[in-house]
Design an enzyme around this catalytic site. Structure first.
Site, PDB file in Angstrom:
ATOM      1  N   ASP A  60      33.556  35.027  38.912  1.00  0.00           N
ATOM      2  CA  ASP A  60      34.987  35.098  38.742  1.00  0.00           C
ATOM      3  C   ASP A  60      35.572  34.416  37.506  1.00  0.00           C
ATOM      4  O   ASP A  60      36.749  34.589  37.234  1.00  0.00           O
ATOM      5  CB  ASP A  60      35.697  34.582  39.972  1.00  0.00           C
ATOM      6  CG  ASP A  60      35.277  33.165  40.303  1.00  0.00           C
ATOM      7  OD1 ASP A  60      34.455  32.592  39.571  1.00  0.00           O
ATOM      8  OD2 ASP A  60      35.777  32.637  41.304  1.00  0.00           O
ATOM      9  N   ARG A 282      41.312  28.725  42.170  1.00  0.00           N
ATOM     10  CA  ARG A 282      41.430  30.167  41.962  1.00  0.00           C
ATOM     11  C   ARG A 282      42.829  30.682  42.260  1.00  0.00           C
ATOM     12  O   ARG A 282      43.735  29.921  42.575  1.00  0.00           O
ATOM     13  CB  ARG A 282      40.420  30.878  42.873  1.00  0.00           C
ATOM     14  CG  ARG A 282      38.984  30.594  42.489  1.00  0.00           C
ATOM     15  CD  ARG A 282      38.027  31.412  43.307  1.00  0.00           C
ATOM     16  NE  ARG A 282      38.531  32.777  43.443  1.00  0.00           N
ATOM     17  CZ  ARG A 282      37.862  33.761  44.021  1.00  0.00           C
ATOM     18  NH1 ARG A 282      36.678  33.535  44.532  1.00  0.00           N
ATOM     19  NH2 ARG A 282      38.385  34.967  44.110  1.00  0.00           N
TER      20      ARG A 282
END
Lengths: 681, 681
Positions: A60, A282
Site C-alpha cells: 500500500d 492509513r
C-alpha cells in the site's frame, strides 16, 4: 483465426500475464502509446488467472516516483486525494530504564525531492485507478481477462506461442483473504466511503470454462508474481536466488484504540526485549502494524509453522512492544504474516528479447519499506515504452537489452538495502556502546535516512547505454551481468567530455529522472510543474533551454539550432512518419529565461518551437518561461536545473522522463547521433 | 400512493424544478446533508422539461467562490484539472493613431484572494460533475427526471401541490444549439478528449408519455431559468423588472487561427470605431469571443431582428475590431447573439417560505462577466442547507427569510455592476480628455479592477440576521425590501460591541466566507487548507482558536470553555440527537498556535476537542496547529485571520462557510444564544 485443430488462435503484439500492479502498469502505459503513430494500433491483451481484483489489504505505500509516473498517466490526483499522506517518521527506542520513548522525528519524504510525498492507499484502489485509466486511454480495447490460465509457452522465430485455458469460477477464485475481527458487528460503520466507484469488472472473454486458446504474441511480459508461471516456463536458469532469514513478522490493518501518541505517524519502534514494530497510518482511520514475532521461529526446514500464527498472537506481540502504552481494536480489516527473505532472478528477460519478467516474478523482499509494489510498477513502466515503440517500428530492438541492465540493477540495490535494513530493524537495540550484540540506534537511524532516499524511488540512476549518453562502464553501472557488459549501441563519451556536458545542467543528472519545477506558459502565463508536460505518451522530448532569447547573440544561437532541427534531413523530420504531426515521435519543448512580458511567442521564437497547423493555428503549449507567477510563486527552474540563464543548453528526455543526453545548442550533430542510435529513421 | 382519481400522488420534502447549474447545485447540496441525522432521510426530486443535459456552449466561467463550493462538495479538482485557467487580463485600446495596442496587463484573479483562481470550462462538463456527485452522495436516491413538465402549483397549509406531466421525446427536445462551421470536415480531430466519461443519463421516470402525477412537496425550489414556469406560477408580482439596452453582442466559440499575440489571454479590446471585443481562452484550444455588433440595432419594439445575425456577420465584426491583426477559423463549436439587459424579480421566495426561486428565474444580465452561472449556483447553495435543515427539524424555519435578504442583495449588486460595466465596455473609447461622449479608458480599467473583485464572488457580505451576528440595519445591509427590514430573530449587538468582537479575528469578517490558509493536523502533521475541513455536509462549525495552549493561563481558559461546551445543557449536547455522534450537527474544530512538536493531542487538549468513540478510538481529525510544514510552507493562519496568538478566540461558521459569530473564549453564553436562535434545541 482458428487453427486446424479447431483451437482459437489469435495474434497480438503484446501479451501481459498477470494483472497486479506491474501488469496493470504495463497495460496502462501501452494504452498511452496511442499518440505515437503506427501502421496499425498495438494489439495488447492482459490475462490473469484470478477471477477478481484485490479489494483490501496487501501492499500500500506509494513512493514519490510512483506518483510522478501516475501523474504522467493522468491519475496521481485520485491517489493523492484518497490516500493518507505520510509526513513524519517518529523513532521510538528504549530509554536507560528500558521504556520506549520518542527519540527522533524526521520528515518522511526528504524535503525538495519531488513535488509529491509518500502516501499510503491500499492496492485495490490503485488497481481501480489503473483499470479506469486503461479503459479511458485504450478506448475499451484493452480489458483485463480474468480466469485465464497460461499452460505452455514456446518461443519461435517471429512470435511467442502461449497456450491458455479458461478456468472455472471455482478454480479462478483468489486465495481467500484471512480476516480477523474482534467484533462480529461489522455493520457498515467501518466501511470505506471511498469505494463508491469500485466494482467488479466485466470479464470480457467469451470462452467457455476449460476452453483453450493459442495466443501468438510478438512480446510477452510476465507480471505474475513471486510464483510466476512465466518465469518457470522460461526454465530453471530464471529461478529466484537468495534465502529466508529467521525473522518472522505479522501484519495487521486495524482501527486502533490507543493512548500511544504517535499512532497517526509512521513509527519505527524498537522495544528493549520484545521485538520491533512499525506503524503505518492509513486512509479511513486504519493503521497498519508490522509486528516482529519473536515467539515464532522457523523449524528445521527453515520455514515457520504458519498454523500457529493467529491475530491474537500477532496483536499480543504488538501490545508487549508498545508498553507502557495501551492498544486495542474492535475492527481488523486484514492480517497476515511473512518470513523475511530476499531473492532475485539471474535474468529479467529471455535472450531473444521476446519474453520479459517484471515485479515480484523476479525479485522478492520484505514489505515493510513499502517498496515491492513501487519497484514492480517501475519495472514494467521502464519496459513497456521500449517494447511498444519497437513493436510500432519506431525504435531499434537493441534498446530492449537496457531493461535488464537498468531494472535488475535497481532490484539488486533494493535487495541489498532490504537485507541490511531488516537486520537492523529486527535486531535487539543495544543497551549501551559496549553491547556489541545489540543494534546501535544511531546506525539504525542512519540506515533509515539513507533508506528514505532509496524508498522515494528517486535515487535510481541508469548506466550508459544506447538510451543514456554518459561515461563509465555499462556493466558496472548496470546490473554487472554479461548482458549489461555487452550492451549494444552504447554511445562513447570520455569522463572529461561527459563532465563538461553534465555541467551544462547540473540539476539534470544524465540517467536520472527529470525533477520538476514550475515554469509558465509563454502564451497564457499559466504555471505548470514542468514534469506535467512530460506525459507518458511514448514520445521522446528535446527540451531547449533557450536562455535569454532577448539577447541578439543568443537569439542567433537558438535560430541556428532550430534551423537544423527544422531541416528535412534532421532527426525530427526523419522521425516523423509521413502525414503525421511534427511532434508525433519527438516533442520539442522550450524554456527560456527572459521576462515573460517582454517576449512574444510568435515573433521571438522560431516557428518549429510552436508549430503551425492549418486547421488549429499555432501551438501555444510548447514554449515556457522561467518567471514569477501571480499565484504560485517562482519556480526558479534555470537555477534549480543548474542551467546558465544566458546560454541555456539542450536536453534529450526519454519517454519515461529520464535524462538521456545533454549538450550545447551547437551540439546538434551529437543529438542527431543520439536519436539515430535509438530510432529507426 | 394513488389518489381517488387514479393519478399518481407522491410526497417529497423538496422538489427542485429545473436541472441547470442552479437546480443541480440544489440537488447536490441536499444530497450532502445525509451526514446530519434525521428521523427519515430527506426525499428530494429534481425534474426538468428538457430531455437531455447541455453538451456544449453556454456559460462557462467559474469564479473562485464557485470552486471553493465545488471543493466543499468534493469535485473542484475535476473542474480544475480540465479547465483552462485564467491568469492574466490584457487591455487593448486605440493608440493616438487609432490602432489597437496592449495598454495594460493585470492578474485575472486578485492575488491572495482565494486558493483558487478563475477558470473556464463549458457548462456541460460542470453538469456532468454535478450529476456524478449527486449519484455518489445520494447513493442513487436522487436522479434527474427529464421530460417532466410542471402544469400547476398550489400552496397549501402543509405542502405545495405540484401537478406534472410527462412530455413526449419530441416535446422535451431542448432548443437546437445553433452551430456554424466553416469546414464540413468536423472529423473528430477537434473533438474533446475530455468527455470520455460524458454520457446521457438514464431517465428514471416510469411514466408513459402524457401521464400525470401530483407531487406534494414541503418545499419547492424553482431553478427553471429566465422564462421560469415556477415564477410565473407564483403570480405577476414575481415578474422580472428592468429593461434591455441598445447593445447587441455576438458570441462565438472557435479554434482561432491568428497572429493576435494575446489570443490565449483574457482580453478586453476597445477599437477606435468598430466596437469592442472580449477574448476568453478556453479548454481544448477553443477561444470564446464576445463581439459587439454595432451594425445590428433594435427595432421600434426595442428588440433586435435575430434573423439578420449570422456567424459571418459576427465574425466579420470581430475581424474589423482586431485589425491590423488577422483572425480566421476552421472550426466553430457554438455561436449565439444576445441583447444586453438587466432584470430582477421583486421577490425571491413566496411569503409562505414554501416556494423559492433561484438563478436566472429571478435575475438576468449580460454573460460577459461570467457571473450568471456562478451567482445562480450560489443562490441555491445559500438556500438548500437552510431548507434541508428546516425539513430535518434541526433548524428553526425563521432562517428561511434570510434567503431573500442575502441573495437578492447580491443580485441587486450584480445588476448594478453589470449595468455600469456594459455601458463602459460597449461605449466608444474617448479620443482624448476633451471627448466627453467617449468612454475614458482609465475609468474602464478602474471598473474592470473593481469588477474583478466582484467577479470572484468573494466580496459577498451578508447583513445581520438570525444567522449573522453583526451590527447595522438588516434592511440596509440586506436587499432593502420589507422582508429584510422585518427579519425575525436578528441578534442585537451595538456597533461598538461588534467592533470589539470583530477585532478578535480581523481576517474573518462576520457575514463573509471563511478564507483559507494552511494549518497542520496535530496528530499527523499533514497540511490542510483549513477550508478543506469545512465540507458542505450541513454541519455548523465552532472553530476554537485555542491560542498558546502551552501557557497555563490560556490552558485554563480553554478548559473552562470546553467544560461549558461538554455540559449536557450546552448547545452542543442539546443539538445532538439521541444516539448520534457529538459532531453530527455542530462540529468543533481547533486551531492552536503553540509548536506542534511541543504539544500532544491526547494530553494537552480537552477530550471534547477530539471525541472518543468506543469502536474507533480518539478522533484525530479535529485539532490543527498553525505551524511550519515540511513541504508546503507556513500558512501563518493566526496572522492571516488576525487572531491573537496567545489568547485566540471562538468563531461560529455556517454550513455554507460564512462567518456567523465571533467572540472571546469567555463568551460561551452568547454563542449559546446564537445557536438557540437558529437550532431547534
Amino acid at each position: 483465426m482458428g487453427s486446424q485443430s479447431g483451437t482459437l488462435e489469435t495474434n497480438v503484439d503484446v501479451l501481459i500475464i498477470g494483472a497486479g500492479p506491474a501488469g496493470l502498469m504495463a497495460a496502462a502505459s501501452l494504452a498511452h502509446l496511442t499518440a505515437v503513430p503506427s501502421s496499425s494500433p498495438l494489439a495488447v491483451r492482459i490475462i490473469d488467472k484470478r477471477s477478481t481484483k484485490i479489494f483490501s489489504g496487501q501492499a500500500d505505500g506509494l513512493q514519490c516516483r510512483s506518483l510522478e509516473i501516475f501523474d504522467s498517466l493522468g491519475f496521481a490526483d485520485r491517489a493523492w486525494k484518497e490516500a493518507n499522506h505520510m509526513i513524519e517518521i517518529c523513532m521510538w527506542n528504549p530509554d536507560a530504564s528500558g521504556v520506549i520513548q520518542r527519540s527522533d522525528r524526521i520528515p518522511d519524504t526528504i524535503v525538495g525531492l519531488s513535488r509529491f510525498q509518500q502516501i499510503v492507499l491500499h492496492q485495490g484502489r490503485i488497481e481501480r485507478f489503473f483499470l479506469d485509466n486503461i479503459q479511458k486511454y485504450s478506448g475499451g480495447a484493452i480489458k483485463v481477462e480474468r480466469g485465464i490460465l497460461p499452460t505452455s509457452l514456446e518461443i519461435g522465430e517471429e512470435r511467442v506461442k502461449v497456450r491458455v485455458r479458461r478456468l472455472t469460477e471455482e478454480q479462478a477464485a483468489p486465495p481467500q483473504v484471512r480476516t480477523g475481527s474482534k467484533s462480529e458487528s461489522t455493520d457498515g460503520l467501518f466501511r470505506s466511503n471511498l469505494v463508491g466507484d469500485d466494482y467488479e469488472d466485466q470479464n470480457i472473454t467469451h470462452q467457455s470454462d476449460g476452453e483453450e486458446e493459442v495466443i501468438n504474441a510478438r512480446f510477452v511480459i510476465g507480471c505474475d508474481g513471486a510464483r510466476s508461471w512465466t518465469r518457470r516456463a522460461l526454465g530453471p536458469e530464471f529461478e529466484l536466488q537468495g534465502e529466508a532469514t529467521d525473522f518472522i513478522w505479522g501484519v495487521m490493518d486495524i482501527i486502533p484504540i490507543t493512548d500511544f501518541p504517535d499512532i497517526r505517524m509512521r513509527c519505527a519502534i524498537h522495544s528493549a526485549n520484545d521485538g520491533s514494530l512499525m506503524v503505518i497510518p492509513r486512509e479511513n482511520r486504519l493503521v497498519r502494524l508490522y509486528i516482529q514475532l519473536k515467539e515464532v521461529t522457523p523449524d528445521a526446514s527453515g520455514r515457520a509453522d504458519r498454523s500457529k500464527i493467529t491475530p491474537e498472537l500477532i496483536f499480543g506481540a504488538a501490545q508487549k512492544i508498545l508498553k507502557p502504552y495501551k492498544i486495542d481494536y474492535e475492527y481488523c480489516d486484514w492480517w497476515t504474516a511473512y518470513q523475511i527473505g530476499q531473492r532475485i532472478s539471474p535474468s529479467f528477460s529471455h535472450p531473444s528479447n521476446k519474453v520479459f519478467l517484471a515485479g515480484d516474478a523476479v525479485h522478492t523482499h520484505s514489505p515493510k519499506a513499502g517498496q515491492g509494489m513501487n519497484v514492480s510498477m517501475q519495472d514494467s513502466f521502464n519496459l513497456t515504452w521500449k517494447v511498444g515503440l519497437v513493436a510500432k517500428g519506431i525504435c531499434h530492438p537493441r534498446i530492449l537489452d537496457t531493461y535488464q541492465s537498468e531494472r535488475r540493477r535497481v532490484a539488486q540495490d533494493l535487495i541489498e538495502f532490504d537485507h541490511k535494513f531488516s537486520r537492523l530493524f529486527s535486531g535487539r537495540p543495544a543497551k549501551d556502546v559496549m553491547d556489541a550484540e545489540g543494534v546501535s540506534m544511531a546506525e539504525f537511524k542512519e540506515a533509515f535516512l539513507k533508506g528514505n532516499l532509496f524508498a522515494s524511488g528517486l535515487s535510481v540512476d541508469y548506466g550508459p547505454s544506447s538510451l543514456v549518453v554518459k561515461s563509465g562502464d555499462p556493466g558496472e553501472l548496470g546490473d554487472r551481468s554479461d548482458r549489461s557488459r555487452k550492451l549494444e549501441g552504447v554511445h562513447k563519451i570520455t569522463d572529461e567530455a561527459f563532465r563538461a556536458k553534465q555541467a551544462l545542467a547540473k540539476g539534470l543528472p544524465v540517467g536520472m529522472r527529470v525533477n520538476s519545477f514550475k515554469v509558465l506558459n509563454q502564451a497564457c502565463a499559466r504555471p505548470w510543474h514542468f514534469q506535467e508536460r512530460l506525459k507518458a505518451d511514448g514520445r521522446f522530448r528535446v527540451v531547449l533551454f533557450a536562455g535569454n532569447i532577448l539577447d541578439q547573440t543568443q537569439k542567433q544561437r537558438v535560430k541556428a539550432f532550430c534551423d537544423k532541427l527544422s531541416s528535412p534531413s534532421g532527426f525530427l523530420r526523419q522521425a516523423t512518419p509521413e502525414g503525421a504531426k511534427v511532434d508525433s515521435v519527438i516533442e520539442v519543448l522550450t524554456i527560456h529565461s527572459a521576462k515573460r512580458t517582454e517576449t512574444e511567442l510568435l515573433t521571438d521564437f522560431p516557428d518549429i518551437l510552436h508549430p503551425f497547423d492549418p486547421r488549429t493555428g499555432w501551438d501555444y503549449n510548447k514554449v515556457f518561461v522561467d518567471d514569477e507567477s501571480y499565484h504560485e510563486g517562482f519556480g526558479d527552474a534555470y537555477h534549480n536545473y543548474g542551467v546558465d540563464k544566458e546560454r541555456g543548453c539542450v536536453v534529450a528526455v526519454r519517454p519515461d522522463q529520464y535524462v538521456g543526453w545533454i549538450g550545447e545548442l551547437e551540439d546538434f550533430d551529437q543529438l542527431q547521433e543520439y536519436f539515430e542510435g535509438i530510432l529507426v529513421l
